[in-house]
Scaffold this motif. Sequence first.
Motif, PDB file in Angstrom:
ATOM      1  N   SER A   4     -49.073 -20.332 -54.522  1.00 27.92           N
ATOM      2  CA  SER A   4     -49.673 -21.621 -54.173  1.00 27.92           C
ATOM      3  C   SER A   4     -49.819 -21.781 -52.670  1.00 27.92           C
ATOM      4  O   SER A   4     -50.842 -22.285 -52.180  1.00 27.92           O
ATOM      5  N   LEU A   5     -48.839 -21.315 -51.917  1.00 31.12           N
ATOM      6  CA  LEU A   5     -48.927 -21.371 -50.459  1.00 31.12           C
ATOM      7  C   LEU A   5     -49.993 -20.405 -49.938  1.00 31.12           C
ATOM      8  O   LEU A   5     -50.746 -20.730 -49.009  1.00 31.12           O
ATOM      9  N   ALA A   6     -50.053 -19.221 -50.547  1.00 31.18           N
ATOM     10  CA  ALA A   6     -51.028 -18.216 -50.105  1.00 31.18           C
ATOM     11  C   ALA A   6     -52.454 -18.676 -50.370  1.00 31.18           C
ATOM     12  O   ALA A   6     -53.349 -18.494 -49.539  1.00 31.18           O
ATOM     13  N   GLU A   7     -52.677 -19.283 -51.526  1.00 30.41           N
ATOM     14  CA  GLU A   7     -54.027 -19.760 -51.858  1.00 30.41           C
ATOM     15  C   GLU A   7     -54.462 -20.872 -50.910  1.00 30.41           C
ATOM     16  O   GLU A   7     -55.633 -20.972 -50.545  1.00 30.41           O
ATOM     17  N   ALA A   8     -53.512 -21.689 -50.476  1.00 34.58           N
ATOM     18  CA  ALA A   8     -53.825 -22.765 -49.527  1.00 34.58           C
ATOM     19  C   ALA A   8     -54.198 -22.218 -48.159  1.00 34.58           C
ATOM     20  O   ALA A   8     -54.926 -22.857 -47.399  1.00 34.58           O
ATOM     21  N   LYS A   9     -53.696 -21.005 -47.850  1.00 29.91           N
ATOM     22  CA  LYS A   9     -53.983 -20.391 -46.553  1.00 29.91           C
ATOM     23  C   LYS A   9     -55.182 -19.452 -46.603  1.00 29.91           C
ATOM     24  O   LYS A   9     -55.505 -18.777 -45.630  1.00 29.91           O
ATOM     25  N   ASP A  10     -55.831 -19.374 -47.747  1.00 29.16           N
ATOM     26  CA  ASP A  10     -57.032 -18.541 -47.893  1.00 29.16           C
ATOM     27  C   ASP A  10     -56.742 -17.078 -47.547  1.00 29.16           C
ATOM     28  O   ASP A  10     -57.486 -16.427 -46.811  1.00 29.16           O
ATOM     29  N   ILE A  11     -55.659 -16.569 -48.088  1.00 28.69           N
ATOM     30  CA  ILE A  11     -55.285 -15.163 -47.886  1.00 28.69           C
ATOM     31  C   ILE A  11     -56.273 -14.265 -48.643  1.00 28.69           C
ATOM     32  O   ILE A  11     -56.719 -14.618 -49.744  1.00 28.69           O
ATOM     33  N   PRO A  12     -56.653 -13.104 -48.091  1.00 25.59           N
ATOM     34  CA  PRO A  12     -57.629 -12.212 -48.746  1.00 25.59           C
ATOM     35  C   PRO A  12     -57.234 -11.836 -50.174  1.00 25.59           C
ATOM     36  O   PRO A  12     -56.038 -11.725 -50.491  1.00 25.59           O
ATOM     37  N   ASP A  13     -58.222 -11.612 -51.019  1.00 30.37           N
ATOM     38  CA  ASP A  13     -57.983 -11.322 -52.438  1.00 30.37           C
ATOM     39  C   ASP A  13     -57.086 -10.113 -52.651  1.00 30.37           C
ATOM     40  O   ASP A  13     -56.221 -10.118 -53.532  1.00 30.37           O
ATOM     41  N   ARG A  14     -57.287  -9.065 -51.838  1.00 30.75           N
ATOM     42  CA  ARG A  14     -56.498  -7.837 -52.044  1.00 30.75           C
ATOM     43  C   ARG A  14     -55.012  -8.089 -51.783  1.00 30.75           C
ATOM     44  O   ARG A  14     -54.148  -7.465 -52.403  1.00 30.75           O
ATOM     45  N   VAL A  15     -54.709  -9.018 -50.866  1.00 31.72           N
ATOM     46  CA  VAL A  15     -53.310  -9.371 -50.596  1.00 31.72           C
ATOM     47  C   VAL A  15     -52.797 -10.299 -51.690  1.00 31.72           C
ATOM     48  O   VAL A  15     -51.687 -10.121 -52.219  1.00 31.72           O
ATOM     49  N   LEU A  16     -53.615 -11.272 -52.064  1.00 34.27           N
ATOM     50  CA  LEU A  16     -53.224 -12.215 -53.104  1.00 34.27           C
ATOM     51  C   LEU A  16     -52.987 -11.502 -54.436  1.00 34.27           C
ATOM     52  O   LEU A  16     -52.136 -11.906 -55.242  1.00 34.27           O
ATOM     53  N   ALA A  17     -53.720 -10.420 -54.670  1.00 29.11           N
ATOM     54  CA  ALA A  17     -53.545  -9.639 -55.902  1.00 29.11           C
ATOM     55  C   ALA A  17     -52.119  -9.129 -56.036  1.00 29.11           C
ATOM     56  O   ALA A  17     -51.546  -9.118 -57.135  1.00 29.11           O
TER      57      ALA A  17
END
Length: 514
Positions: free
Chosen positions: A345-358
């Motif tokens: 939830s924190l990462a999505e709020a910071k617009d982290i790249p998809d490959r990292v969010l994966a």
Amino acid sequence: MSDDHVAAAEIYRERLKAQPQNTLIAQKSFVKAMEIGDFELARTAVRLLKENGELDAEMPLVLFTDAFAKRDWRAASNAVLELETGKNFAFLSPILQMWLDVATKQNGYLSLSLIQENKTARYYYQEQEILYQLARGKPALANPLIKKIVQQNDARMSPIRIMVARHYLALGRVEDAKNTLKNKGTAPEARLLQTIDTGDFKKMSEKVTAQTGLAFVFQRLAADLGTQQAPFLALVSAQMSAHIAPKSSYGHLILARRYADADIMDSALKEFTRVDTGSPYLLVALNALLANLVQKDQFDRALQQLGAVITAEPDSPQLYLLKGQVLQLQSFHGEAAQAFKHAISLAEAKDIPDRVLANYWLSLGGAQEQAGIWPEGLQSLKTANRLSPQSPSILNYLGYAQLERRENTQEAVAAIKEAFELRSTSPAITDSLGWAYFLTGQHDKAVQYLERALAGEPQDPTINEHLGDAYWTVGRKYEARYAWKSAKLFAEDDDHDRLSKKIDLGLLSELVSP
């Protein structure tokens, strides 16, 4: 530093006073002094050894560092001359002289040219010229080299890019600082860039000076000597860096690593904790600190250290990711899943790249799967695959988790085949493919791939058990029991009991590997 090392240094200090001509005691005193960063004792020991003609190659460096820290320029110059007469570290002479020139307001051009002419020193020339020009207040002269190291994005030059960016911040040149870090070549660079984007970067502003430039010489030397398996010389170099720039976060990180290499773990842990909360190197230091604590089964202390950092940075997804990983190592999979959810939830709020969010979703899916939170775990793994559709590790986990539950077999096998096509050298993925063939009735093919997996990881209990099951099924029963016995050597709990029954009874349907 540990009380034992301090006590040992005190004992040698007293012995050296009582026997000032005993070079053996002087040598041991020097070693103990450098283990704890006691430059007073080290200087005394070196001077006694010098009087007796038993100076080691690194000792003039210690004298130089101590003199530089005290702004005793004459003694520092003498130490440089002494270093030139030696062998191992003579290449450092023009570099040290250059920083001495900067500290004493001399131009240092001659020393800079000598660095380029020296075969060994030339290896450090590019970074030294950048720092030299910045320290002299001539950033325009450093610009061509700065652009080059930004374009090349080599990980080795990451500390230099960070020093350059911090120098620009101190000059108020925020966009230049951001451009220096724009490629996010390493995690510390990405962290500093993120800090700049928040606008709260005042603490990160720092001009390159003679002190920080010289400290980096020893930081670099400590890192290089560490990779060359010279732990004591690497530790000496790290201590010299800390003596010149005691507040440097990067210096604390380097010193902590060298302490760890020398197996002085209490001191290593203390140095890791001295890396500032806002430092670009915080997460690197925290990872190393947690790894060392976990290795010593100090999970409570690891979570306590992590909690303190989370309190200071409650919006950091990376910190909750670390928390989840520590909890997983304790087999607290449900709690780990909650930590990973919060990290996402924190990462999505910071617009982290998809490959990292994966990878965040992979961690969540893995924790849910191990906690028995299914099919939620399957959905998390599918999300990870959607965000990074050609990740071998994600595809393998997605396929194998379904195979273990004997569900969606065709989809699971397809995912594992794709993972194998992307990374056919991985024993784990090769094992998954072999086991997929076993479960789909292609037993000869299963043996072929499982034997290949075992060649890559001959002691892996899972691969051995899988191969044993496949051998038994194709009639190779002696080899099956041998594989099961090999698996049993490293298996635990339920796996150990199941293997014992297989060895005694053979492959009954209820004893097939999960």
